[in-house]
Design a protein around this motif. Structure first.
Motif, PDB file in Angstrom:
ATOM      1  N   HIS A  18       0.843  -1.208   0.000  1.00  0.00           N
ATOM      2  CA  HIS A  18       0.000   0.000   0.000  1.00  0.00           C
ATOM      3  C   HIS A  18       0.874   1.253   0.000  1.00  0.00           C
ATOM      4  CE1 HIS A  18      -3.696  -2.291   0.806  1.00  0.00           C
ATOM      5  NE2 HIS A  18      -2.901  -3.076   1.513  1.00  0.00           N
ATOM      6  N   HIS A  19       2.112   1.111  -0.455  1.00  0.00           N
ATOM      7  CA  HIS A  19       3.034   2.239  -0.378  1.00  0.00           C
ATOM      8  C   HIS A  19       2.710   3.358  -1.364  1.00  0.00           C
ATOM      9  CE1 HIS A  19       4.912  -0.830  -2.997  1.00  0.00           C
ATOM     10  NE2 HIS A  19       5.280   0.190  -3.716  1.00  0.00           N
ATOM     11  N   GLN A  20       1.792   3.160  -2.288  1.00  0.00           N
ATOM     12  CA  GLN A  20       1.412   4.221  -3.225  1.00  0.00           C
ATOM     13  C   GLN A  20       0.028   4.790  -2.926  1.00  0.00           C
ATOM     14  OE1 GLN A  20       3.619   5.450  -5.081  1.00  0.00           O
ATOM     15  NE2 GLN A  20       5.130   3.829  -5.111  1.00  0.00           N
ATOM     16  N   ASP A  21      -0.575   4.391  -1.828  1.00  0.00           N
ATOM     17  CA  ASP A  21      -1.921   4.879  -1.503  1.00  0.00           C
ATOM     18  C   ASP A  21      -1.985   6.392  -1.343  1.00  0.00           C
ATOM     19  OD1 ASP A  21      -2.825   2.301  -1.636  1.00  0.00           O
ATOM     20  OD2 ASP A  21      -3.115   2.055   0.529  1.00  0.00           O
ATOM     21  N   TRP A  22      -0.870   7.023  -0.988  1.00  0.00           N
ATOM     22  CA  TRP A  22      -0.857   8.479  -0.833  1.00  0.00           C
ATOM     23  C   TRP A  22      -1.238   9.189  -2.125  1.00  0.00           C
ATOM     24  CZ3 TRP A  22       2.477  11.490  -3.701  1.00  0.00           C
ATOM     25  CH2 TRP A  22       3.510  10.823  -4.360  1.00  0.00           C
ATOM     26  N   LEU A  23      -1.077   8.514  -3.264  1.00  0.00           N
ATOM     27  CA  LEU A  23      -1.421   9.127  -4.552  1.00  0.00           C
ATOM     28  C   LEU A  23      -2.931   9.266  -4.748  1.00  0.00           C
ATOM     29  CD1 LEU A  23       1.158   7.384  -6.899  1.00  0.00           C
ATOM     30  CD2 LEU A  23       1.049   9.813  -6.332  1.00  0.00           C
ATOM     31  N   ASN A  24      -3.716   8.572  -3.926  1.00  0.00           N
ATOM     32  CA  ASN A  24      -5.177   8.677  -4.044  1.00  0.00           C
ATOM     33  C   ASN A  24      -5.668  10.095  -3.832  1.00  0.00           C
ATOM     34  OD1 ASN A  24      -5.362   5.938  -4.558  1.00  0.00           O
ATOM     35  ND2 ASN A  24      -5.700   5.413  -2.418  1.00  0.00           N
ATOM     36  N   ASP A  25      -4.893  10.912  -3.139  1.00  0.00           N
ATOM     37  CA  ASP A  25      -5.287  12.286  -2.847  1.00  0.00           C
ATOM     38  C   ASP A  25      -4.850  13.273  -3.923  1.00  0.00           C
ATOM     39  OD1 ASP A  25      -6.393  11.426  -0.437  1.00  0.00           O
ATOM     40  OD2 ASP A  25      -4.506  11.735   0.644  1.00  0.00           O
ATOM     41  N   TYR A  26      -4.250  12.779  -5.001  1.00  0.00           N
ATOM     42  CA  TYR A  26      -3.712  13.658  -6.041  1.00  0.00           C
ATOM     43  C   TYR A  26      -4.282  13.307  -7.405  1.00  0.00           C
ATOM     44  CZ  TYR A  26      -0.337  14.948  -2.505  1.00  0.00           C
ATOM     45  OH  TYR A  26       0.243  15.397  -1.354  1.00  0.00           O
ATOM     46  N   GLN A  27      -4.428  14.334  -8.228  1.00  0.00           N
ATOM     47  CA  GLN A  27      -4.835  14.134  -9.610  1.00  0.00           C
ATOM     48  C   GLN A  27      -3.568  13.935 -10.434  1.00  0.00           C
ATOM     49  OE1 GLN A  27      -7.927  14.007 -11.108  1.00  0.00           O
ATOM     50  NE2 GLN A  27      -6.817  13.477 -12.955  1.00  0.00           N
ATOM     51  N   LEU A  28      -3.424  12.773 -11.035  1.00  0.00           N
ATOM     52  CA  LEU A  28      -2.254  12.510 -11.869  1.00  0.00           C
ATOM     53  C   LEU A  28      -2.476  13.071 -13.269  1.00  0.00           C
ATOM     54  CD1 LEU A  28      -1.389   8.864 -10.796  1.00  0.00           C
ATOM     55  CD2 LEU A  28      -0.364  10.996 -10.012  1.00  0.00           C
ATOM     56  N   ALA A  29      -1.412  13.206 -14.009  1.00  0.00           N
ATOM     57  CA  ALA A  29      -1.468  13.741 -15.371  1.00  0.00           C
ATOM     58  C   ALA A  29      -2.260  12.807 -16.288  1.00  0.00           C
ATOM     59  CB  ALA A  29      -0.053  13.921 -15.916  1.00  0.00           C
ATOM     60  N   HIS A  30      -2.819  13.398 -17.317  1.00  0.00           N
ATOM     61  CA  HIS A  30      -3.464  12.624 -18.381  1.00  0.00           C
ATOM     62  C   HIS A  30      -2.360  12.087 -19.291  1.00  0.00           C
ATOM     63  CE1 HIS A  30      -6.390  11.450 -21.389  1.00  0.00           C
ATOM     64  NE2 HIS A  30      -5.642  12.063 -22.291  1.00  0.00           N
ATOM     65  N   VAL A  31      -2.428  10.815 -19.632  1.00  0.00           N
ATOM     66  CA  VAL A  31      -1.399  10.169 -20.457  1.00  0.00           C
ATOM     67  C   VAL A  31      -2.082   9.543 -21.667  1.00  0.00           C
ATOM     68  CG1 VAL A  31       0.442   8.449 -20.503  1.00  0.00           C
ATOM     69  CG2 VAL A  31      -0.050   9.673 -18.376  1.00  0.00           C
ATOM     70  N   GLU A  32      -1.565   9.848 -22.870  1.00  0.00           N
ATOM     71  CA  GLU A  32      -2.138   9.277 -24.089  1.00  0.00           C
ATOM     72  C   GLU A  32      -1.046   9.073 -25.128  1.00  0.00           C
ATOM     73  OE1 GLU A  32      -4.020  12.550 -26.854  1.00  0.00           O
ATOM     74  OE2 GLU A  32      -4.599  12.957 -24.766  1.00  0.00           O
ATOM     75  N   GLY A  33      -1.262   8.119 -25.990  1.00  0.00           N
ATOM     76  CA  GLY A  33      -0.336   7.878 -27.083  1.00  0.00           C
ATOM     77  C   GLY A  33      -0.579   8.845 -28.228  1.00  0.00           C
ATOM     78  N   PHE A  34       0.448   9.055 -29.019  1.00  0.00           N
ATOM     79  CA  PHE A  34       0.309   9.854 -30.232  1.00  0.00           C
ATOM     80  C   PHE A  34       1.286   9.321 -31.279  1.00  0.00           C
ATOM     81  CE2 PHE A  34       3.857  12.003 -28.242  1.00  0.00           C
ATOM     82  CZ  PHE A  34       4.650  12.437 -29.295  1.00  0.00           C
ATOM     83  N   GLN A  35       1.036   9.683 -32.521  1.00  0.00           N
ATOM     84  CA  GLN A  35       1.944   9.317 -33.605  1.00  0.00           C
ATOM     85  C   GLN A  35       2.302  10.570 -34.389  1.00  0.00           C
ATOM     86  OE1 GLN A  35      -0.146   6.147 -35.726  1.00  0.00           O
ATOM     87  NE2 GLN A  35       1.283   4.708 -34.807  1.00  0.00           N
ATOM     88  N   SER A  36       3.480  10.539 -34.953  1.00  0.00           N
ATOM     89  CA  SER A  36       3.927  11.631 -35.807  1.00  0.00           C
ATOM     90  C   SER A  36       4.691  11.040 -36.975  1.00  0.00           C
ATOM     91  CB  SER A  36       4.819  12.600 -35.013  1.00  0.00           C
ATOM     92  OG  SER A  36       5.942  11.930 -34.490  1.00  0.00           O
ATOM     93  N   LYS A  37       4.859  11.848 -38.002  1.00  0.00           N
ATOM     94  CA  LYS A  37       5.662  11.438 -39.154  1.00  0.00           C
ATOM     95  C   LYS A  37       6.893  12.317 -39.225  1.00  0.00           C
ATOM     96  CE  LYS A  37       2.842   9.081 -42.441  1.00  0.00           C
ATOM     97  NZ  LYS A  37       2.279   9.038 -43.768  1.00  0.00           N
ATOM     98  N   SER A  38       8.014  11.686 -39.412  1.00  0.00           N
ATOM     99  CA  SER A  38       9.253  12.432 -39.611  1.00  0.00           C
ATOM    100  C   SER A  38       9.278  12.977 -41.029  1.00  0.00           C
ATOM    101  CB  SER A  38      10.451  11.509 -39.381  1.00  0.00           C
ATOM    102  OG  SER A  38      10.440  11.039 -38.060  1.00  0.00           O
ATOM    103  N   LYS A  39      10.176  13.910 -41.291  1.00  0.00           N
ATOM    104  CA  LYS A  39      10.196  14.538 -42.623  1.00  0.00           C
ATOM    105  C   LYS A  39      10.517  13.544 -43.729  1.00  0.00           C
ATOM    106  CE  LYS A  39      14.923  16.329 -42.423  1.00  0.00           C
ATOM    107  NZ  LYS A  39      15.736  17.539 -42.429  1.00  0.00           N
ATOM    108  N   ASP A  40      11.103  12.387 -43.384  1.00  0.00           N
ATOM    109  CA  ASP A  40      11.354  11.355 -44.396  1.00  0.00           C
ATOM    110  C   ASP A  40      10.222  10.338 -44.475  1.00  0.00           C
ATOM    111  OD1 ASP A  40      11.712   9.798 -42.128  1.00  0.00           O
ATOM    112  OD2 ASP A  40      13.833   9.409 -42.472  1.00  0.00           O
ATOM    113  N   GLY A  41       9.113  10.585 -43.754  1.00  0.00           N
ATOM    114  CA  GLY A  41       7.931   9.735 -43.828  1.00  0.00           C
ATOM    115  C   GLY A  41       7.865   8.626 -42.791  1.00  0.00           C
ATOM    116  N   THR A  42       8.851   8.491 -41.933  1.00  0.00           N
ATOM    117  CA  THR A  42       8.853   7.449 -40.915  1.00  0.00           C
ATOM    118  C   THR A  42       7.780   7.730 -39.872  1.00  0.00           C
ATOM    119  OG1 THR A  42      11.216   7.087 -41.216  1.00  0.00           O
ATOM    120  CG2 THR A  42      10.255   6.274 -39.175  1.00  0.00           C
ATOM    121  N   LEU A  43       6.949   6.732 -39.573  1.00  0.00           N
ATOM    122  CA  LEU A  43       5.922   6.842 -38.548  1.00  0.00           C
ATOM    123  C   LEU A  43       6.553   6.545 -37.193  1.00  0.00           C
ATOM    124  CD1 LEU A  43       2.896   7.376 -38.145  1.00  0.00           C
ATOM    125  CD2 LEU A  43       2.542   4.911 -38.316  1.00  0.00           C
ATOM    126  N   VAL A  44       6.381   7.454 -36.253  1.00  0.00           N
ATOM    127  CA  VAL A  44       7.005   7.373 -34.937  1.00  0.00           C
ATOM    128  C   VAL A  44       5.910   7.461 -33.876  1.00  0.00           C
ATOM    129  CG1 VAL A  44       8.651   8.490 -33.378  1.00  0.00           C
ATOM    130  CG2 VAL A  44       9.109   8.447 -35.828  1.00  0.00           C
TER     131      VAL A  44
END
Length: 149
Positions: A18-44
């Motif tokens: 239960h060592h992370q229970d203290w986090l229950n009192d905090y709003q954590l950041a929103h985390v999401e995936g994203f994709q981008s294309k490099s100038k040579d067309g590589t999907l990252v």
């Protein structure tokens, strides 16, 4: 959230730590995936940390680069990126060419050519997040660890 330990007893989970229970009192950041294309067309692919999920205004931005280069950003708890995002920064973690987890060819793409394709990938991710209205181009920062720092 950080990982806790559990036991399976008679088909049911029982939380052992239960060592992370203290986090229950905090709003954590929103985390999401994203994709981008490099100038040579590589999907990252990358991971974006923000204070919330609205993206209603451009935010000061930090590109936080993993080490390696054969490291890999994933969805495990990251205290530094969480802290920055909760302080109002948009934070991107980018799995540039040379990163692990996308096959051997992707990992070896920068062999004997460090500082080239991975930089193109990182800049392409920043450009994409600027275009989406997430990153404020007048307030950009960079950080990281190891090869990324």
């Amino acid at each position: 959230r950080p990982t806790e330990l559990y036991a399976v007893e008679k088909g049911k989970l029982r939380k052992l730590t239960h060592h992370q229970d203290w986090l229950n009192d905090y709003q954590l950041a929103h985390v999401e995936g994203f994709q981008s294309k490099s100038k040579d067309g590589t999907l990252v692919s990358g991971i974006l940390y923000t204070q919330d999920s609205t993206h209603s205004k451009k935010q000061p931005f930090v590109l936080f680069i993993h080490g390696g280069p054969v490291g890999q950003d994933d969805y495990s708890f990251d205290d530094i990126r969480q802290t920055l995002a909760c302080a109002g920064y948009a934070v991107a973690a980018v799995n540039y060419r040379g990163s692990n987890g996308r096959g051997l060819d992707y990992c070896k793409a920068i062999y004997a050519d460090w500082g080239n394709k991975e930089v193109v990938d990182l800049l392409g991710a920043v450009d994409e997040l600027e275009k989406k209205g997430v990153a404020d181009p007048d307030h950009l920062g960079i950080g990281g660890w190891g090869y990324g720092g």
